[in-house]
Design an enzyme around this catalytic site. Structure first.
Site, PDB file in Angstrom:
ATOM      1  N   ASP A 196     -10.538   3.054  -3.370  1.00 15.42           N
ATOM      2  CA  ASP A 196     -11.177   1.797  -2.932  1.00 15.42           C
ATOM      3  C   ASP A 196     -12.587   1.621  -3.471  1.00 15.42           C
ATOM      4  O   ASP A 196     -13.390   2.558  -3.486  1.00 15.42           O
ATOM      5  CB  ASP A 196     -11.221   1.747  -1.404  1.00 15.42           C
ATOM      6  N   ASP A 213       0.835  -1.209   0.000  1.00 18.64           N
ATOM      7  CA  ASP A 213       0.000   0.000   0.000  1.00 18.64           C
ATOM      8  C   ASP A 213       0.873   1.264   0.000  1.00 18.64           C
ATOM      9  O   ASP A 213       2.114   1.183   0.009  1.00 18.64           O
ATOM     10  CB  ASP A 213      -0.942  -0.064   1.220  1.00 18.64           C
TER      11      ASP A 213
HETATM   12  C1  GLA Z   1      -6.112   1.115   1.403  1.00 14.53           C
HETATM   13  C2  GLA Z   1      -6.236   0.123   0.253  1.00 14.53           C
HETATM   14  C3  GLA Z   1      -7.316  -0.901   0.568  1.00 14.53           C
HETATM   15  C4  GLA Z   1      -6.989  -1.604   1.881  1.00 14.53           C
HETATM   16  C5  GLA Z   1      -6.825  -0.567   2.998  1.00 14.53           C
HETATM   17  C6  GLA Z   1      -6.347  -1.200   4.279  1.00 14.53           C
HETATM   18  O1  GLA Z   1      -7.247   1.915   1.509  1.00 14.53           O
HETATM   19  O2  GLA Z   1      -6.536   0.793  -0.942  1.00 14.53           O
HETATM   20  O3  GLA Z   1      -7.423  -1.836  -0.475  1.00 14.53           O
HETATM   21  O4  GLA Z   1      -5.809  -2.360   1.731  1.00 14.53           O
HETATM   22  O5  GLA Z   1      -5.897   0.428   2.629  1.00 14.53           O
HETATM   23  O6  GLA Z   1      -6.188  -0.259   5.300  1.00 14.53           O
END
Ligand code: GLA
Length: 380
Positions: A183, A126
């Site tokens: 997301d 990430d």
């Molecule tokens: C980010 C990523 C998600 C997930 C969250 C976890 O938002 O884009 O897919 O992994 O972090 O905290």
């Protein structure tokens, strides 16, 4: 070589968020095998964020939360491997993860070795809380090379949401897939927005490094961590068909212990998975609207070459209340009337065949919030 076709598996985040634990992971591994998803190609079982303690150990290593993972990660890896599946984990390029757990910045080589020691096969990486002076190419290169230095084959799944025009450089870092958007949420608007944002960028996606449109919401029905309204079955079908057409990695995000049979069957749809796994990975081309008098509002038509000489013509109707009457002029696909050629084939969900060889215009009606996907051959 990894990721010659889009990676497939399951990820904990969409449903379980912070409430992840080893029983969920073991049960999911069992379900992937028992429901026939392993046979369909789903192989990576991935734990997302929130698996560790908030502090590293004295040796600098990240420590799995003993309440969530009492048997430890190596034992979990062994269990997943015993099922013939592969084990994935999550880390972050910044100083903390997106949910505030220890990040890997300046610990990359230690963390990569820790993952390799646990026999991890996949790392989602990430982009939260990165130091301002360390840019994406540096940070993704660093972890990519740290993983390679361990000598273990680990699929590197970058997750920087398309920031810093990542499609232009992410492939150069050794990443095998790259999240290209923010997301996903469990509703039609969310998967539509994600798809539309990538139409112009999907040509960057290719074997060894695929554009990841985010984890699937199929079968979530409004439940779980990203539940936000949910979708109808036909909407999940649009979503899944789009992900296959765009050849996105397919990471199931739903709770497999609760998913209905229709959605499980959708995840195993052979026609769509054969498009997903097409080795040439040619981008779908969005067809423009030909007839100004027929507004293509809330509609999409995509045309895609397959490596076996067949073609996909895919129709999506996002309109909330109107059935869509589509009309595509074959001229706009390069086929002149004078050539004598047209398309013959069938719609993959209904099995309905075209009426002989369709020439000049390809027409079809699609109900609201639904799609039709034709597999076609060029014929005289
Ligand atoms: C980010 C990523 C998600 C997930 C969250 C976890 O938002 O884009 O897919 O992994 O972090 O905290």
């Amino acid at each position: 070589m990894l990721a010659q076709t889009p990676p497939m598996g399951w990820n904990s985040w969409n449903t379980f968020g912070r409430n992840i634990n080893e029983q969920v992971v073991r049960d999911t591994a069992d379900a992937i095998v028992n429901l026939g998803l392993k046979d369909a190609g789903y192989e990576y079982v991935v734990i997302d964020d929130c698996w560790s303690l908030m502090q590293r150990g004295a040796d600098g290593r990240i420590i799995p939360d003993p309440e969530k993972f009492p048997s430890g990660m190596k034992a979990l890896a062994d269990y997943i491997h015993s099922k013939g599946l592969k084990f994935g984990m999550y880390a972050c390029a910044g100083t903390t993860t997106c949910d505030g757990y220890p990040g890997s910045f300046d610990y990359e080589f230690i963390d990569a070795q820790t993952f390799a020691d646990w026999e991890v096969d996949f790392l989602k990486y990430d982009y939260c809380d990165r130091p301002k002076l360390a840019n994406g190419p540096i940070l993704y290169n660093r972890m990519s090379m740290a993983l390679k230095a361990t000598g273990r084959e680990i699929l590197f799944s970058a997750c920087n949401w398309g920031a810093d025009e990542s499609e232009k450089w992410i492939r150069s870092t050794g990443a095998h897939m790259y999240r290209s958007t923010g997301d996903i949420c469990d509703n039609l608007k969310s998967f539509r927005d994600i798809m539309e944002s990538q139409i112009e960028k999907i040509a960057y996606s290719a074997p060894a490094c695929y554009n990841d449109l985010d984890m699937l919401i199929v079968g979530m029905n409004g439940n779980g961590n990203v539940g936000a309204g949910g979708c109808t079955y036909n909407e999940y079908r649009m979503h899944f068909a789009l992900w296959c057409l765009f050849q996105s990695p397919l990471m199931i995000g739903g709770d497999l212990s609760k998913m209905d049979d229709a959605c499980i069957e959708l995840l195993k749809n052979k026609e769509l998975l054969s498009i997903l796994k097409d080795p040439e990975a040619r981008p779908p081309r969005k067809m423009a609207q030909q007839y100004p008098q027929v507004q293509w509002i809330d509609r999409h038509v995509f045309f895609k070459h397959l490596s076996n000489g067949e073609y996909i013509l895919a129709f999506f109707n996002f309109h909330d209340s109107y059935e869509a009457a589509f009309k595509v002029e074959l001229y706009d696909l390069g086929i002149t009337v004078a050539s004598g050629y047209g398309f013959e084939g069938y719609e993959i969900f209904s099995g309905e065949r075209t009426k002989g060889v369709v020439k000049n215009f390809f027409e079809t009606n699609v109900p609201t919030h639904d799609c039709k996907i034709y597999r076609l051959q060029l014929k005289k």
